[in-house]
Scaffold this active site. Structure first.
Site, PDB file in Angstrom:
ATOM      1  N   ASP A  84      41.768  39.209  25.890  1.00 27.51           N
ATOM      2  CA  ASP A  84      41.791  39.171  27.354  1.00 27.51           C
ATOM      3  C   ASP A  84      41.071  37.897  27.821  1.00 27.51           C
ATOM      4  O   ASP A  84      39.912  37.674  27.448  1.00 27.51           O
ATOM      5  CB  ASP A  84      41.063  40.428  27.862  1.00 27.51           C
ATOM      6  CG  ASP A  84      41.220  40.649  29.343  1.00 27.51           C
ATOM      7  OD1 ASP A  84      42.215  40.164  29.917  1.00 27.51           O
ATOM      8  OD2 ASP A  84      40.342  41.331  29.926  1.00 27.51           O
ATOM      9  N   GLU A 136      48.045  32.737  32.676  1.00 26.91           N
ATOM     10  CA  GLU A 136      47.571  33.046  34.042  1.00 26.91           C
ATOM     11  C   GLU A 136      47.786  31.855  34.948  1.00 26.91           C
ATOM     12  O   GLU A 136      47.568  30.705  34.551  1.00 26.91           O
ATOM     13  CB  GLU A 136      46.082  33.416  34.040  1.00 26.91           C
ATOM     14  CG  GLU A 136      45.549  33.622  35.462  1.00 26.91           C
ATOM     15  CD  GLU A 136      44.120  34.136  35.528  1.00 26.91           C
ATOM     16  OE1 GLU A 136      43.719  34.884  34.614  1.00 26.91           O
ATOM     17  OE2 GLU A 136      43.422  33.789  36.490  1.00 26.91           O
ATOM     18  N   GLY A 208      42.519  43.132  37.287  1.00 31.53           N
ATOM     19  CA  GLY A 208      41.634  43.706  38.313  1.00 31.53           C
ATOM     20  C   GLY A 208      42.161  45.018  38.851  1.00 31.53           C
ATOM     21  O   GLY A 208      42.130  45.265  40.061  1.00 31.53           O
ATOM     22  N   THR A 210      40.964  47.972  38.707  1.00 31.31           N
ATOM     23  CA  THR A 210      39.941  48.891  39.249  1.00 31.31           C
ATOM     24  C   THR A 210      39.883  48.802  40.763  1.00 31.31           C
ATOM     25  O   THR A 210      39.829  47.694  41.315  1.00 31.31           O
ATOM     26  CB  THR A 210      38.549  48.519  38.679  1.00 31.31           C
ATOM     27  OG1 THR A 210      38.573  48.766  37.280  1.00 31.31           O
ATOM     28  CG2 THR A 210      37.435  49.340  39.325  1.00 31.31           C
ATOM     29  N   ASN A 231      39.308  47.804  33.405  1.00 29.76           N
ATOM     30  CA  ASN A 231      38.067  47.707  32.656  1.00 29.76           C
ATOM     31  C   ASN A 231      36.945  48.469  33.383  1.00 29.76           C
ATOM     32  O   ASN A 231      36.483  49.515  32.925  1.00 29.76           O
ATOM     33  CB  ASN A 231      37.689  46.225  32.463  1.00 29.76           C
ATOM     34  CG  ASN A 231      36.469  46.038  31.583  1.00 29.76           C
ATOM     35  OD1 ASN A 231      36.082  46.949  30.859  1.00 29.76           O
ATOM     36  ND2 ASN A 231      35.864  44.874  31.639  1.00 29.76           N
TER      37      ASN A 231
HETATM   38  P1  13P Z   1      38.782  45.508  36.346  1.00 25.51           P
HETATM   39  O1  13P Z   1      37.463  45.428  35.657  1.00 25.51           O
HETATM   40  O2  13P Z   1      38.712  45.200  37.791  1.00 25.51           O
HETATM   41  O3  13P Z   1      39.463  46.820  36.080  1.00 25.51           O
HETATM   42  O4  13P Z   1      39.717  44.359  35.731  1.00 25.51           O
HETATM   43  C1  13P Z   1      40.058  44.378  34.389  1.00 25.51           C
HETATM   44  C2  13P Z   1      40.839  43.168  34.019  1.00 25.51           C
HETATM   45  O5  13P Z   1      41.598  42.633  34.778  1.00 25.51           O
HETATM   46  C3  13P Z   1      40.671  42.659  32.654  1.00 25.51           C
HETATM   47  O6  13P Z   1      41.373  41.489  32.444  1.00 25.51           O
END
Ligand code: 13P
Length: 280
Positions: A84, A136, A208, A210, A231
């Site tokens: 990642d 990205e 992202g 979350t 994450n």
């Molecule tokens: P979050 O921590 O906001 O869920 O994002 C995880 C992410 O995009 C890892 O690349």
């Protein structure tokens, strides 16, 4: 079985659902996520940030851990082991040499031309080894593992050029999502998301995940998102379970009991995401 992300993401693009990408942090995290992949029969992606790689010891440790758990736990679902936000060619090469089946090269801090050159170099190393590459474009805001960024929305024409010149397998266009918790309501550019999805044959990735409300997650999937990264939300779920346990068992010193006390809430949170992403 360990596989690259090609087929699982292409299937998701065709089937209008999203594959979960869950970041892993340690042995227990990895085991819990593999167990729910098997329980729900869901192919999924284990994401390893550079911070997590350093924390766990290195890419070799992680590859052998994942491979060992797949064998010992009898996991039959397809699992992709993915870097990642790889920050350089060297980091991606190290992971590929260790056996990772997929890498993300994050050249978003560079100019478009430099990002293209770097991503192309990773693709040239990865593809002959059957490893998939995510690129990205734009910049995803927020902070992950101490790396902070200001949001920069991706442009359609840059995404087309980026895809055509690099030959990446999936693309993460920054369209307003942020790593970590949102300050206020996320402002996702669904219009550009849909246009990029129509213009490109490759799957789109949403970082992202979350804190994006369920209705916006569903909208993003309907606009072509085929992989969603989570994450922080699992970290919070684990933390809630663990804190309850510690409050009620302040004398417990066995690390296995303390760490495992977050298992149930972490698994429940991950299953909720799987159901949401797959419209189950
Ligand atoms: P979050 O921590 O906001 O869920 O994002 C995880 C992410 O995009 C890892 O690349």
């Amino acid at each position: 079985m360990l596989v690259n992300s090609k087929e699982m993401l292409q299937n998701a693009k065709k089937g209008h659902y999203a594959v979960p990408h869950f970041n892993i942090n340690n042995l227990e995290w990895t085991k819990y996520i593999l167990e729910i992949a098997e329980q729900t029969k869901t192919p999924l992606i284990l994401g390893v940030s550079e911070g997590a790689m350093k924390y766990m010891g290195g890419f070799d440790v992680i590859f052998n851990l994942v491979q060992g758990l797949i064998e010992d736990l009898g996991i039959t679902t397809d699992i992709c082991l993915h870097v990642d936000h790889g920050s350089s060619f060297e980091v991606c090469k190290k992971a590929i040499d260790a056996g990772f089946t997929s890498v993300m090269i994050d050249g978003s801090k560079h100019s478009l031309e430099e990002n293209i050159a770097l991503t192309k170099q990773v693709v040239a190393y990865a593809h002959p080894k059957n490893v998939t590459v995510e690129g990205e474009i734009g910049a995803i805001g927020g902070e992950e593992d101490g790396v902070a960024n200001t949001s920069l929305y991706a442009k359609l024409e840059d995404c087309v050029k980026f895809y055509q010149e690099t030959g990446i397998d999936s693309i993460a266009p920054a369209l307003g999502s942020v790593h970590g918790l949102y300050k206020g309501e996320p402002k996702l550019d669904f219009d550009t998301m849909q246009k990029i999805n129509e213009a490109l044959p490759i799957p789109l990735v949403l970082h992202g995940g979350t804190g994006i409300p369920d209705d916006l997650i569903k909208k993003a999937i309907s606009c072509g998102i085929s992989k969603i990264n989570i994450n922080t939300e699992l970290q919070i779920a684990w933390h809630n379970g663990m804190m309850d346990f510690v409050k009620n068992n302040p004398d417990q010193y066995d690390p296995r009991k303390v760490i495992a006390s977050g298992e149930q809430s972490l698994k429940e949170a991950a299953i909720r995401k799987i159901e949401l992403f797959q419209n189950k």
